[in-house]
Design a protein around this motif. Sequence first.
Motif, PDB file in Angstrom:
ATOM      1  N   THR A  11      19.994 -10.766  14.615  1.00  0.00           N
ATOM      2  CA  THR A  11      19.320 -10.294  15.823  1.00  0.00           C
ATOM      3  C   THR A  11      17.818 -10.180  15.585  1.00  0.00           C
ATOM      4  N   PHE A  12      17.059 -10.714  16.535  1.00  0.00           N
ATOM      5  CA  PHE A  12      15.600 -10.589  16.516  1.00  0.00           C
ATOM      6  C   PHE A  12      15.181  -9.687  17.672  1.00  0.00           C
ATOM      7  N   ILE A  13      14.334  -8.714  17.379  1.00  0.00           N
ATOM      8  CA  ILE A  13      13.745  -7.888  18.437  1.00  0.00           C
ATOM      9  C   ILE A  13      12.228  -7.978  18.292  1.00  0.00           C
ATOM     10  N   PHE A  14      11.574  -8.251  19.420  1.00  0.00           N
ATOM     11  CA  PHE A  14      10.119  -8.415  19.405  1.00  0.00           C
ATOM     12  C   PHE A  14       9.436  -7.504  20.419  1.00  0.00           C
ATOM     13  N   ASP A  15       8.305  -6.974  20.018  1.00  0.00           N
ATOM     14  CA  ASP A  15       7.348  -6.372  20.933  1.00  0.00           C
ATOM     15  C   ASP A  15       6.628  -7.548  21.588  1.00  0.00           C
ATOM     16  N   VAL A  16       5.857  -7.293  22.627  1.00  0.00           N
ATOM     17  CA  VAL A  16       5.148  -8.385  23.300  1.00  0.00           C
ATOM     18  C   VAL A  16       3.659  -8.372  22.957  1.00  0.00           C
ATOM     19  N   ASP A  17       2.934  -7.406  23.473  1.00  0.00           N
ATOM     20  CA  ASP A  17       1.476  -7.398  23.303  1.00  0.00           C
ATOM     21  C   ASP A  17       1.094  -7.170  21.845  1.00  0.00           C
ATOM     22  N   GLY A  18       0.389  -8.140  21.271  1.00  0.00           N
ATOM     23  CA  GLY A  18      -0.003  -8.084  19.870  1.00  0.00           C
ATOM     24  C   GLY A  18       0.971  -8.783  18.940  1.00  0.00           C
ATOM     25  N   VAL A  19       2.142  -9.186  19.466  1.00  0.00           N
ATOM     26  CA  VAL A  19       3.139  -9.916  18.680  1.00  0.00           C
ATOM     27  C   VAL A  19       3.345 -11.300  19.291  1.00  0.00           C
ATOM     28  N   LEU A  20       3.834 -11.325  20.523  1.00  0.00           N
ATOM     29  CA  LEU A  20       4.002 -12.597  21.236  1.00  0.00           C
ATOM     30  C   LEU A  20       2.720 -13.020  21.956  1.00  0.00           C
ATOM     31  N   SER A  24      -4.650  -9.530  24.034  1.00  0.00           N
ATOM     32  CA  SER A  24      -5.617  -9.557  25.131  1.00  0.00           C
ATOM     33  C   SER A  24      -4.885  -9.539  26.466  1.00  0.00           C
ATOM     34  N   VAL A  25      -5.432  -8.824  27.411  1.00  0.00           N
ATOM     35  CA  VAL A  25      -4.892  -8.811  28.765  1.00  0.00           C
ATOM     36  C   VAL A  25      -6.045  -9.053  29.722  1.00  0.00           C
ATOM     37  N   GLN A  26      -5.897 -10.091  30.527  1.00  0.00           N
ATOM     38  CA  GLN A  26      -6.879 -10.350  31.574  1.00  0.00           C
ATOM     39  C   GLN A  26      -6.348  -9.692  32.842  1.00  0.00           C
ATOM     40  N   VAL A  27      -7.239  -9.058  33.587  1.00  0.00           N
ATOM     41  CA  VAL A  27      -6.838  -8.380  34.802  1.00  0.00           C
ATOM     42  C   VAL A  27      -7.543  -9.029  35.982  1.00  0.00           C
ATOM     43  N   THR A  28      -6.764  -9.458  36.965  1.00  0.00           N
ATOM     44  CA  THR A  28      -7.327 -10.092  38.159  1.00  0.00           C
ATOM     45  C   THR A  28      -7.878  -9.025  39.099  1.00  0.00           C
ATOM     46  N   ASP A  29      -8.588  -9.455  40.109  1.00  0.00           N
ATOM     47  CA  ASP A  29      -9.169  -8.520  41.077  1.00  0.00           C
ATOM     48  C   ASP A  29      -8.110  -7.677  41.780  1.00  0.00           C
ATOM     49  N   ASN A  30      -6.911  -8.219  41.935  1.00  0.00           N
ATOM     50  CA  ASN A  30      -5.860  -7.446  42.596  1.00  0.00           C
ATOM     51  C   ASN A  30      -5.051  -6.597  41.611  1.00  0.00           C
ATOM     52  N   GLY A  31      -5.478  -6.549  40.355  1.00  0.00           N
ATOM     53  CA  GLY A  31      -4.852  -5.691  39.361  1.00  0.00           C
ATOM     54  C   GLY A  31      -3.726  -6.324  38.568  1.00  0.00           C
ATOM     55  N   GLN A  32      -3.455  -7.605  38.787  1.00  0.00           N
ATOM     56  CA  GLN A  32      -2.403  -8.298  38.052  1.00  0.00           C
ATOM     57  C   GLN A  32      -2.861  -8.570  36.622  1.00  0.00           C
ATOM     58  N   SER A  33      -1.975  -8.289  35.661  1.00  0.00           N
ATOM     59  CA  SER A  33      -2.287  -8.535  34.256  1.00  0.00           C
ATOM     60  C   SER A  33      -1.798  -9.917  33.850  1.00  0.00           C
ATOM     61  N   LEU A  34      -2.648 -10.654  33.136  1.00  0.00           N
ATOM     62  CA  LEU A  34      -2.311 -12.002  32.677  1.00  0.00           C
ATOM     63  C   LEU A  34      -2.314 -12.025  31.154  1.00  0.00           C
ATOM     64  N   ARG A  35      -1.268 -12.623  30.573  1.00  0.00           N
ATOM     65  CA  ARG A  35      -1.144 -12.745  29.120  1.00  0.00           C
ATOM     66  C   ARG A  35      -0.937 -14.211  28.768  1.00  0.00           C
ATOM     67  N   THR A  36      -1.315 -14.581  27.550  1.00  0.00           N
ATOM     68  CA  THR A  36      -1.125 -15.941  27.062  1.00  0.00           C
ATOM     69  C   THR A  36      -0.073 -15.928  25.959  1.00  0.00           C
ATOM     70  N   PHE A  37       0.947 -16.788  26.109  1.00  0.00           N
ATOM     71  CA  PHE A  37       2.011 -16.925  25.122  1.00  0.00           C
ATOM     72  C   PHE A  37       1.875 -18.263  24.410  1.00  0.00           C
ATOM     73  N   ASN A  38       2.336 -18.322  23.165  1.00  0.00           N
ATOM     74  CA  ASN A  38       2.256 -19.537  22.371  1.00  0.00           C
ATOM     75  C   ASN A  38       3.518 -20.373  22.553  1.00  0.00           C
ATOM     76  N   ILE A  39       3.344 -21.650  22.858  1.00  0.00           N
ATOM     77  CA  ILE A  39       4.463 -22.568  23.085  1.00  0.00           C
ATOM     78  C   ILE A  39       5.353 -22.687  21.844  1.00  0.00           C
ATOM     79  N   LYS A  40       4.767 -22.667  20.661  1.00  0.00           N
ATOM     80  CA  LYS A  40       5.565 -22.789  19.432  1.00  0.00           C
ATOM     81  C   LYS A  40       6.463 -21.577  19.237  1.00  0.00           C
TER      82      LYS A  40
END
Length: 175
Positions: A11-20, A24-40
């Motif tokens: 079993t693998f358990i992962f956190d997201v921010d700072g692991v996957l 960094s979190v980009q925030v749009t004008d309407n407050g939506q958070s955007l994250r970048t994930f690695n394809i690999k």
Amino acid sequence: MFLQKLKEITTFIFDVDGVLTDGSVQVTDNGQSLRTFNIKDGYAMQLAVKKGYKLCIISGGDGIAMAKRFFNLGIKDVFLAAGNKVEIFNQYLIDNNISASEVLYMGDDIPDLNVMQLVGLPTCPADAVEEIKAISTFISPYNGGKTAVRDIIEKVMKVQGKWHDANPLAADSGK
């Protein structure tokens, strides 16, 4: 000792921010958070699911896009906006009849500390905070969001002889 622990992981358990992601979190004008994930990382995660490993996400972060990303990779056990990671972890073990000794957890920051102390194989990216590095059995040479997840999944699957996919699809990594 480390190789033996890799052989025991189911079993693998992962956190997201700072692991996957790189944290960094980009925030749009309407407050939506955007994250970048690695394809690999995505390719390794979906392959692990195909090969019968349990994958679980436990994150304090939240968002429809995050949930959809994990769903598309075949990950069914996704706990977002997690307040108490230890409580979620313990219930996950019970619900899935899993021993903590067969769990690999990758975290990067203080909210991961308590749950990482309970698992068989605590791991972290190279840029994790010092407290997490101090309790990690394995520290990936890669930073969060920069294939640290791929690195540890690949190591486990290679030791267990499950790494190669007989029929890989290019689309599998970008789901």
